[in-house]
Enzyme design. Sequence first.
Site, PDB file in Angstrom:
ATOM      1  N   ASN A 242       1.239  -3.719   4.873  1.00 14.78           N
ATOM      2  CA  ASN A 242       3.436  -4.116   4.983  1.00 14.78           C
ATOM      3  C   ASN A 242       3.097  -4.253   6.713  1.00 14.78           C
ATOM      4  O   ASN A 242       2.317  -3.874   7.494  1.00 14.78           O
ATOM      5  CB  ASN A 242       3.286  -2.561   4.289  1.00 14.78           C
ATOM      6  CG  ASN A 242       3.840  -1.996   3.586  1.00 14.78           C
ATOM      7  OD1 ASN A 242       3.552  -2.800   3.166  1.00 14.78           O
ATOM      8  ND2 ASN A 242       3.680  -0.813   2.986  1.00 14.78           N
TER       9      ASN A 242
ATOM     10  N   ARG B 160       1.768  -4.192  -2.911  1.00 15.16           N
ATOM     11  CA  ARG B 160       0.699  -4.531  -2.123  1.00 15.16           C
ATOM     12  C   ARG B 160      -0.583  -3.950  -3.163  1.00 15.16           C
ATOM     13  O   ARG B 160      -1.317  -4.769  -3.129  1.00 15.16           O
ATOM     14  CB  ARG B 160      -0.392  -4.162  -1.114  1.00 15.16           C
ATOM     15  CG  ARG B 160       0.984  -4.319   0.036  1.00 15.16           C
ATOM     16  CD  ARG B 160       0.310  -2.944   1.351  1.00 15.16           C
ATOM     17  NE  ARG B 160       0.901  -1.585   1.001  1.00 15.16           N
ATOM     18  CZ  ARG B 160      -0.066  -0.592   1.221  1.00 15.16           C
ATOM     19  NH1 ARG B 160      -0.516  -0.796   2.580  1.00 15.16           N
ATOM     20  NH2 ARG B 160      -0.129   0.996   1.465  1.00 15.16           N
TER      21      ARG B 160
END
Length: 94
Positions: free
Chosen positions: A40, A22
């Site tokens: 996520n 990320r």
Amino acid sequence: MTDETVRLTARITGVVQGVGFRYWTARKADELDLKGTVRNSTDGSVELVAEGEVGNVSDFTDWLHSSRVPGQVADVEFQVSEATGAFDDFRIID
């Protein structure tokens, strides 16, 4: 190249959680002047939405499919649609 803006919606599977995916995705999005989010999912995948110029979104999808992303990407499912302008920046969502 065109200045038309589009929205990329993607689901990335593989070893993509706990490896900085990320963070590096957000950095790449900033580099390409994209706006959106990355998060996520509970199933171990990562979901992202990014909006920007067609060429930059294309570069982003190329990067997602490359060996330069952290972790081990097994698959990138994505669709491109018309941008909505819903984002002011690119954010990591916890």
